[in-house]
Design an enzyme around this catalytic site. Sequence first.
Site, PDB file in Angstrom:
ATOM      1  N   SER A  54      -5.509 -14.551   5.412  1.00  0.00           N
ATOM      2  CA  SER A  54      -6.728 -13.762   5.683  1.00  0.00           C
ATOM      3  C   SER A  54      -7.840 -14.691   6.142  1.00  0.00           C
ATOM      4  O   SER A  54      -7.869 -15.873   5.771  1.00  0.00           O
ATOM      5  CB  SER A  54      -7.171 -13.044   4.404  1.00  0.00           C
ATOM      6  OG  SER A  54      -8.427 -12.427   4.586  1.00  0.00           O
TER       7      SER A  54
ATOM      8  N   TYR B  80      -9.687 -14.098  -4.869  1.00  0.00           N
ATOM      9  CA  TYR B  80      -9.005 -13.685  -3.635  1.00  0.00           C
ATOM     10  C   TYR B  80      -9.100 -14.794  -2.583  1.00  0.00           C
ATOM     11  O   TYR B  80      -8.104 -15.153  -1.962  1.00  0.00           O
ATOM     12  CB  TYR B  80      -9.620 -12.388  -3.106  1.00  0.00           C
ATOM     13  CG  TYR B  80      -8.866 -11.831  -1.907  1.00  0.00           C
ATOM     14  CD1 TYR B  80      -7.616 -11.238  -2.067  1.00  0.00           C
ATOM     15  CD2 TYR B  80      -9.391 -11.907  -0.626  1.00  0.00           C
ATOM     16  CE1 TYR B  80      -6.913 -10.725  -0.970  1.00  0.00           C
ATOM     17  CE2 TYR B  80      -8.703 -11.395   0.468  1.00  0.00           C
ATOM     18  CZ  TYR B  80      -7.466 -10.811   0.292  1.00  0.00           C
ATOM     19  OH  TYR B  80      -6.773 -10.313   1.375  1.00  0.00           O
TER      20      TYR B  80
HETATM   21  N1  LIG Z   1      -6.936  -4.857   4.498  1.00  0.00           N
HETATM   22  C1  LIG Z   1      -7.572  -5.960   4.891  1.00  0.00           C
HETATM   23  O1  LIG Z   1      -8.755  -5.917   5.279  1.00  0.00           O
HETATM   24  C2  LIG Z   1      -6.839  -7.282   4.932  1.00  0.00           C
HETATM   25  C3  LIG Z   1      -7.424  -8.343   5.631  1.00  0.00           C
HETATM   26  C4  LIG Z   1      -6.773  -9.571   5.658  1.00  0.00           C
HETATM   27  C5  LIG Z   1      -5.570  -9.721   5.008  1.00  0.00           C
HETATM   28  N2  LIG Z   1      -5.028  -8.663   4.316  1.00  0.00           N
HETATM   29  C6  LIG Z   1      -3.759  -8.877   3.645  1.00  0.00           C
HETATM   30  O2  LIG Z   1      -2.808  -7.996   4.205  1.00  0.00           O
HETATM   31  C7  LIG Z   1      -1.777  -7.738   3.247  1.00  0.00           C
HETATM   32  C8  LIG Z   1      -1.511  -6.241   3.198  1.00  0.00           C
HETATM   33  O3  LIG Z   1      -2.652  -5.601   2.651  1.00  0.00           O
HETATM   34  P1  LIG Z   1      -3.123  -4.113   3.046  1.00  0.00           P
HETATM   35  O4  LIG Z   1      -4.530  -4.228   3.474  1.00  0.00           O
HETATM   36  O5  LIG Z   1      -2.129  -3.484   3.918  1.00  0.00           O
HETATM   37  O6  LIG Z   1      -3.176  -3.443   1.585  1.00  0.00           O
HETATM   38  P2  LIG Z   1      -2.251  -2.372   0.836  1.00  0.00           P
HETATM   39  O7  LIG Z   1      -2.103  -1.141   1.663  1.00  0.00           O
HETATM   40  O8  LIG Z   1      -2.828  -2.262  -0.526  1.00  0.00           O
HETATM   41  O9  LIG Z   1      -0.811  -3.077   0.803  1.00  0.00           O
HETATM   42  C9  LIG Z   1      -0.461  -4.054  -0.144  1.00  0.00           C
HETATM   43  C10 LIG Z   1       1.045  -4.119  -0.220  1.00  0.00           C
HETATM   44  O10 LIG Z   1       1.388  -5.148  -1.147  1.00  0.00           O
HETATM   45  C11 LIG Z   1       2.335  -4.603  -2.060  1.00  0.00           C
HETATM   46  N3  LIG Z   1       2.251  -5.236  -3.374  1.00  0.00           N
HETATM   47  C12 LIG Z   1       1.152  -5.400  -4.168  1.00  0.00           C
HETATM   48  N4  LIG Z   1       1.517  -5.916  -5.352  1.00  0.00           N
HETATM   49  C13 LIG Z   1       2.872  -6.057  -5.328  1.00  0.00           C
HETATM   50  C14 LIG Z   1       3.836  -6.518  -6.255  1.00  0.00           C
HETATM   51  N5  LIG Z   1       3.482  -6.956  -7.482  1.00  0.00           N
HETATM   52  N6  LIG Z   1       5.139  -6.527  -5.884  1.00  0.00           N
HETATM   53  C15 LIG Z   1       5.505  -6.081  -4.652  1.00  0.00           C
HETATM   54  N7  LIG Z   1       4.643  -5.653  -3.725  1.00  0.00           N
HETATM   55  C16 LIG Z   1       3.346  -5.621  -4.062  1.00  0.00           C
HETATM   56  C17 LIG Z   1       1.989  -3.117  -2.152  1.00  0.00           C
HETATM   57  O11 LIG Z   1       3.120  -2.392  -2.599  1.00  0.00           O
HETATM   58  P3  LIG Z   1       3.279  -1.714  -4.062  1.00  0.00           P
HETATM   59  O12 LIG Z   1       1.904  -1.437  -4.598  1.00  0.00           O
HETATM   60  O13 LIG Z   1       4.096  -0.485  -3.780  1.00  0.00           O
HETATM   61  O14 LIG Z   1       4.051  -2.716  -4.857  1.00  0.00           O
HETATM   62  C18 LIG Z   1       1.657  -2.815  -0.694  1.00  0.00           C
HETATM   63  O15 LIG Z   1       2.842  -2.524   0.005  1.00  0.00           O
HETATM   64  C19 LIG Z   1      -2.260  -8.353   1.935  1.00  0.00           C
HETATM   65  O16 LIG Z   1      -1.644  -9.607   1.739  1.00  0.00           O
HETATM   66  C20 LIG Z   1      -3.753  -8.535   2.162  1.00  0.00           C
HETATM   67  O17 LIG Z   1      -4.282  -9.554   1.347  1.00  0.00           O
HETATM   68  C21 LIG Z   1      -5.630  -7.445   4.280  1.00  0.00           C
END
Ligand SMILES: NC(=O)c1ccc[n+]([C@@H]2O[C@H](COP(=O)([O-])OP(=O)(O)OC[C@H]3O[C@@H](n4cnc5c(N)ncnc54)[C@H](OP(=O)(O)O)[C@@H]3O)[C@@H](O)[C@H]2O)c1
Length: 251
Positions: A144, A157
């Site tokens: 990120s 984070y």
């Molecule tokens: N959204 C943003 O603005 C942003 C920006 C930069 C980077 N990111 C990164 O992008 C990635 C995806 O995030 P997102 O924004 O798409 O959020 P999200 O919709 O909340 O997705 C997070 C994913 O991680 C999985 N996860 C969380 N805890 C877990 C565990 N203990 N075991 C297995 N899977 C787990 C969740 O699945 P379950 O809950 O079903 O396990 C879900 O599929 C993350 O690494 C985040 O830090 C996001």
Amino acid sequence: MTTFKTAIVVGASSGIGECLVRQLAREGVTVAALARRSAELERIVHDAGADGKNIRPYAHDVTDFASVPGLFDRIRADLAGADGGVDLVVYNAGVMPVVAEGEYNFQKDHEMISVNLLGAMAWLNPVAADMEARRHGTIVGVSSVAGDRGRRGNPGYHTSKAALTTYLEALRNRLSRYGVTVVTVKPGPVATPMTKDLGKLPLLIQPVEAAAGILAHAKAGTVEGYVPAVWMPIMTIIRQVPSFIFRRTNI
Ligand SMILES: NC(=O)c1ccc[n+]([C@@H]2O[C@H](COP(=O)([O-])OP(=O)(O)OC[C@H]3O[C@@H](n4cnc5c(N)ncnc54)[C@H](OP(=O)(O)O)[C@@H]3O)[C@@H](O)[C@H]2O)c1
């Protein structure tokens, strides 16, 4: 441009991960989709229609570190046969609980380090060993822009993503000599369940755009790619801001 026949997406049940799985399946890649919420994984298979035949759901908690090597072996056998390798592994799982100004909460920090960093190491260590032995494969870590500076909003984070970025760089420096590609992707804000309670965010993009950008970097073998690309000049400047100024800002 690298093409992939088989892939694993860790953290695939919503947001960016769901879009990664859908795009890969649409492109004809056989993709293992991993997350805790198996009902969401089944929904994704169902919603993908004809492409759903390319998606294999696996319920998995990345903090169950001991189970990872066995599950990786099982998925490799399911996707590519007993002796086969996987072409692409994307570590996308992440959590970012809301942390208030003035809140110092070890439980939240522990969860973020466990999922965002230790889960990545638990997965990518055996993946790296396998790809090194086969002299083949692409690893993508979804880090990120938040890892580029230690900002005041959510220290745990920022730390988890900075450490993930460094871990991925070290993997790349180990693996490039064996023909294995390691890609670090740093998205800016994306409209997903993770950010839904954070109010107005700058340069917000949709998860389908983030997934397309991540897969473009995976195919190109980018070393460190920002999504969207405009974050590269922005973060280049922000990284240069001296600490005595940076600490007075609200960035
Ligand atoms: N959204 C943003 O603005 C942003 C920006 C930069 C980077 N990111 C990164 O992008 C990635 C995806 O995030 P997102 O924004 O798409 O959020 P999200 O919709 O909340 O997705 C997070 C994913 O991680 C999985 N996860 C969380 N805890 C877990 C565990 N203990 N075991 C297995 N899977 C787990 C969740 O699945 P379950 O809950 O079903 O396990 C879900 O599929 C993350 O690494 C985040 O830090 C996001």
